[in-house]
Design an enzyme around this catalytic site. Structure first.
Site, PDB file in Angstrom:
ATOM      1  CG  ASP A 191      -8.895  -0.360   5.056  1.00 51.11           C
ATOM      2  OD1 ASP A 191      -9.146  -1.242   3.764  1.00 51.11           O
ATOM      3  OD2 ASP A 191      -8.319  -0.541   5.899  1.00 51.11           O
TER       4      ASP A 191
ATOM      5  CE  LYS B 110      -3.613  -2.441   2.988  1.00 45.09           C
ATOM      6  NZ  LYS B 110      -4.421  -2.516   4.402  1.00 45.09           N
TER       7      LYS B 110
ATOM      8  CD  GLN C 154      -2.507  -4.863   7.087  1.00 43.60           C
ATOM      9  OE1 GLN C 154      -3.116  -3.565   6.923  1.00 43.60           O
ATOM     10  NE2 GLN C 154      -3.171  -5.928   7.167  1.00 43.60           N
TER      11      GLN C 154
END
Ligand code: NDP
Length: 249
Positions: A82, A15, A59
């Site tokens: 997200d 990412k 994460q």
């Protein structure tokens, strides 16, 4: 990023690399696995307040006893790129998405790129997790497909797979779906990323026979995964634009 999980580290690095290539400023905050829930929540609250931060990623999975849901709920929904915050999940469910969860968005983008019509077609999604299976089944439903969602309690997957014009596999079980079950002409999206004992990666589909039957098929690795990162960057761009009251072109 909390702890040192090697797979998570690889995802975070990927990412970061794409963000850099696009010219997005990014910062990785590495936290020890024994960080307290309070300290983690305080850090998220601080990032919520920083004006120049447009997107916050935590994460997953979080190690130990950390409460991942509480951490995700602490993220400012406007910075939730997200799309895991319950408010954004709710908006998606109502058909008024602010963001779309990245893997589901990736699948829809690939289907659009292939030019696969969805309205009136049969779609089967194997997997119903909140981050992949559930949101993609909602989006396919909204697009006019008749959607069957299968999961670990589905007694017999085969007829559902065989009936699918659009087949999304997100079980996380290596090579679990035989290629000979794929309907001729189907569009197949294999989301699974499974590590084999020899270290190689494979999807949820056993590709033997599938290549001859499917009209379209994504590879693993190199299919849905990279598109997921692209969609994350799109969400971040949308978040930045919305926070600056700019309509993206
Ligand atoms: P989860 O483990 O959260 O969910 C798996 C789902 O599959 C569950 O709904 C489960 O059912 C169902 N399932 C498990 N075993 C079976 C079975 N034998 N038959 C039918 N259904 C089954 O996984 P995720 O959704 O997070 O991820 C799925 C896969 O996708 C993983 O391999 C992951 O690494 C990969 N992934 C890939 C991404 C990408 O960018 N390409 C992004 C995110 C994930 P139940 O609900 O009943 O437990």
């Amino acid at each position: 990023m909390v702890g040192t999980d090697p797979a998570s580290r690889i995802y975070v690095e990927r990412k970061a690399r794409v963000a850099e290539r696009l010219g997005f400023a990014h910062r990785q905050v590495d936290l020890p696995p024994d960080i307290s829930q309070e300290r983690l929540l305080a850090l998220v609250a601080e990032l919520n307040r920083v004006q120049k931060v447009d997107g916050i990623l935590v994460q997953l999975p979080l190690p130990g006893d950390l409460d991942g849901d509480a951490v995700l709920e602490a993220i400012d929904p406007a910075k939730d790129v997200d799309c895991f915050h319950p408010l954004n999940t709710g908006l998606l469910t109502l058909g008024r998405p602010r963001f779309v969860p990245c893997t589901a968005a990736a699948i829809m983008a690939i289907l659009e790129h292939w030019g696969v019509g969805l309205s009136g077609r049969s779609a089967t999604v194997v997997g119903r997790s909140p981050i992949v299976g559930r949101p993609v089944s909602l989006l396919l439903d909204r697009a006019g497909a008749t959607v069957t969602v299968c999961h670990s309690r589905t007694p017999d997957l085969e007829p559902h797979v065989r009936a699918a014009d659009i087949l999304v596999l997100a079980l996380g079980r290596p090579l679990a779906i035989p290629g000979r079950w794929v309907k001729p002409g189907a569009a197949v999206l294999d989301v699974g990323i499974n590590r084999m004992p020899d270290g190689s990666l494979c999807g949820d589909l056993d590709y033997g026979h599938a290549m001859d039957r499917a009209a379209y098929i994504t590879p693993v690795p190199g299919g849905v995964g990279p598109m997921t990162i692209a969609m994350l960057m799109r969400n971040t761009f949308l978040a930045a634009s919305a926070r600056q009251n700019v309509t993206p072109g």
